[in-house]
Design an enzyme around this catalytic site. Structure first.
Site: not given
Ligand code: 13P
Length: 255
Positions: A9-10, A95, A97, A167, A212, A233-234
């Site tokens: 997930n960019w 998600h 966010e 998540e 993470s 994500g990251g």
């Molecule tokens: P991180 O891997 O940056 O913690 O993000 C997780 C995420 O929200 C993937 O959808």
């Protein structure tokens, strides 16, 4: 046997050029038939380019978000129909966010899941509790409510058509991942719930952990009995790091 699925997930990262560079490297790293299902979810602006590079490969691509309505007065949004034009096979729904920053509630998420399934795509449905909810012992009730509403009315004939991502909100982008035991505990509850809701096939839905995930901890999560992949994500922004996480899914399955 549930095939592990690792999703990048960019979020709001990468130009078209950056996306193409990433994929060229990933295609160098990934064998023709990876043991793990790989899905890359770029920004909508890079979907067309990503589709061009990945067409005919074993790597799939998906949308991070799209409206369920085919068209309409939704300034700034893209519709599911529009992202389907670019060949997506998956869509991230719910998600945290989107829930926290854009006010998406379980009902809208349910409509997205429904529209995604009706279009023949795979929803990656995200659920998870906040730190406060966990501290108050409300983690499961929160997650259960998200599931009940988001999957209301869904009939699942083929369990491979749905991916669930656990998540925990407090683990996203913080560098503080969940304890593997807690992730396993939640994944096992999710699997039980899916089995009760959808019958035997429900138990075969793949459940990811997200929050993470990095190359260093991927194996600990991907080796858990009820965790079948990761939503990253990251650490998915770099192709080598993303590929190492995917390899963790293979290694984690080895006895
Ligand atoms: P991180 O891997 O940056 O913690 O993000 C997780 C995420 O929200 C993937 O959808």
């Amino acid at each position: 046997m549930r095939r592990p699925v690792v999703v990048a997930n960019w979020k709001m990262h990468k130009s078209v050029q950056d996306a193409e560079r990433f994929l060229r490297r990933l295609l160098e790293l990934a064998p023709q038939r990876p043991q793990v299902e790989l899905v890359v979810c770029p920004s909508a602006t890079a979907l067309q380019a990503v589709g061009r590079v990945l067409a005919g490969t074993k790597i799939a691509w998906g949308a991070q978000s799209a409206r369920p309505e085919p068209e309409g007065a939704f300034t700034g949004e893209v519709s599911l129909t529009q992202v389907i034009e670019h060949g997506v096979t998956h869509m991230i729904c719910g998600h945290s966010e989107r829930r926290a920053l854009f006010g998406e509630d379980n009902r809208l998420i349910a409509r997205k899941v429904e529209a995604t399934l009706s279009a023949g795509l795979v929803p990656i449905l995200c659920v998870g509790e906040t730190l406060d909810q966990r501290r108050h012992g409300e983690a499961w009730s929160m997650v259960e409510e998200q599931l009940v509403v988001a999957l209301h009315g869904v009939e699942l004939e083929d369990p491979s058509r749905l991916v669930l991502a656990y998540e925990p909100v407090w683990a996203i982008g913080t560098g503080v991942a969940a304890q593997p035991d807690d992730a396993q505990d939640m994944a096992a509850r999710l699997r039980r719930w899916l089995g009760e809701r959808f019958g035997a096939g429900g138990g075969e839905v793949r459940i990811q952990y997200g929050g993470s995930v990095k190359p260093e901890n991927a194996r600990a999560f991907l080796g858990l009995a009820d965790v079948d992949g990761a939503l990253v994500g990251g650490a998915s922004l770099d192709p080598d790091s993303f590929w190492k996480i995917a390899q963790g899914a293979v290694a984690g399955r080895q006895p």
